[in-house]
Enzyme design. Structure first.
Site, mmCIF file in Angstrom:
data_model
loop_
_atom_site.group_PDB
_atom_site.id
_atom_site.type_symbol
_atom_site.label_atom_id
_atom_site.label_comp_id
_atom_site.label_asym_id
_atom_site.label_seq_id
_atom_site.Cartn_x
_atom_site.Cartn_y
_atom_site.Cartn_z
ATOM 1 N N CYS A 168 30.338 43.613 55.226
ATOM 2 C CA CYS A 168 29.241 44.846 55.515
ATOM 3 C C CYS A 168 29.171 45.625 54.403
ATOM 4 O O CYS A 168 28.557 45.010 53.371
ATOM 5 C CB CYS A 168 29.829 45.492 56.701
ATOM 6 S SG CYS A 168 28.491 46.725 57.461
ATOM 7 N N HIS A 172 30.119 40.771 60.561
ATOM 8 C CA HIS A 172 31.740 41.033 60.561
ATOM 9 C C HIS A 172 32.382 39.857 61.111
ATOM 10 O O HIS A 172 32.354 39.779 62.377
ATOM 11 C CB HIS A 172 31.892 42.302 61.770
ATOM 12 C CG HIS A 172 31.207 43.532 61.296
ATOM 13 N ND1 HIS A 172 32.247 44.153 60.532
ATOM 14 C CD2 HIS A 172 29.932 44.032 61.299
ATOM 15 C CE1 HIS A 172 31.471 45.553 60.019
ATOM 16 N NE2 HIS A 172 30.184 45.338 60.599
ATOM 17 N N GLU A 187 35.606 39.437 61.447
ATOM 18 C CA GLU A 187 36.598 39.871 62.433
ATOM 19 C C GLU A 187 36.275 39.994 63.838
ATOM 20 O O GLU A 187 37.023 40.089 64.633
ATOM 21 C CB GLU A 187 37.274 41.145 61.674
ATOM 22 C CG GLU A 187 36.594 42.152 62.144
ATOM 23 C CD GLU A 187 35.484 42.514 61.181
ATOM 24 O OE1 GLU A 187 34.738 43.709 61.218
ATOM 25 O OE2 GLU A 187 34.993 41.873 60.242
#
Length: 214
Positions: free
Chosen positions: A82, A192, A194
């Site tokens: 990001c 993202h 994750e």
């Protein structure tokens, strides 16, 4: 020695990144750190980031981490997530702030007034949710990930670079924009991983075992 250091400058979703990396690399030492010495000694470095770019750059400097991040980006496997992607570039329209100037290009805002689908429907900014990531190069971090896999995004700004060789993937919203870049030991993504389930965990697992050539 730390295997993977997650850089903590007060602006990232660190818990999710930490848990994901611990999950995919259970035999590695994964730490969240604001200590430049730990970052310098780590084998791999991850720089996440959320929020406003001016605040992120200010906090990175205030924490004494800027030089350590620059050294990592030139010397070891480096993953930006990001704003960890955006800060690698020369400057951002957000607050007209300078980046780390490691890669050529600018971070620009989605043109809100022209964000419409071909059918004329208005698209929201920030770009938020799942979207396809179209890989444009073969790279070790794309191993075992479908070429049009979906990842999770939350952002209002994107990277515009004149160096097309850097572009590792693009996403459409409603035009094609750069959502991943790669150069030498650097890999950085706007989305993202994750928060992106199997595809995201696969990318993180690939990073944990990546041995880039210099």
């Amino acid at each position: 020695m730390t295997d993977i250091a997650i850089v903590d400058y007060g602006m990232g979703n660190l818990r999710s990144v930490h848990k994901a990396l611990e999950h995919i690399a259970p035999d590695s030492t994964v730490v969240v750190t604001s200590d430049p010495a730990v970052v310098n000694k780590a084998s791999r470095v991850v720089v996440p980031g959320q929020g406003a770019m001016p605040n992120c750059m200010s906090e990175l400097k205030a924490c004494g981490l800027q030089d350590a991040v620059i050294r990592a980006a030139h010397s070891k496997p480096f993953l930006g997530i990001c704003i960890g992607l955006q800060m690698l570039f020369e400057e951002s329209e957000e607050g007209h702030v300078k980046g780390l100037d490691i890669l050529p290009g600018r971070v620009i805002h989605f043109p809100v007034k022209t964000m419409t689908t071909p059918e004329g429907l208005k698209l929201k900014v920030p770009h938020m949710g799942w979207n396809q990531v179209c890989q444009t190069v073969n790279h070790p971090l794309w191993k075992d990930i479908a070429k049009d896999a979906r990842f999770y995004f939350v952002h209002s700004y994107y990277v515009d670079t004149p160096d097309t060789a850097l572009i590792a993937a693009q996403t459409h919203y409603p035009f094609a924009f750069t959502c991943a870049v790669a150069k030498d030991n650097i890999f950085a993504v706007q989305f993202h991983p994750e928060k992106s389930h199997i595809a995201g965990l696969t990318l993180l697992r690939n990073f944990a075992t990546w041995s880039p050539g210099f």
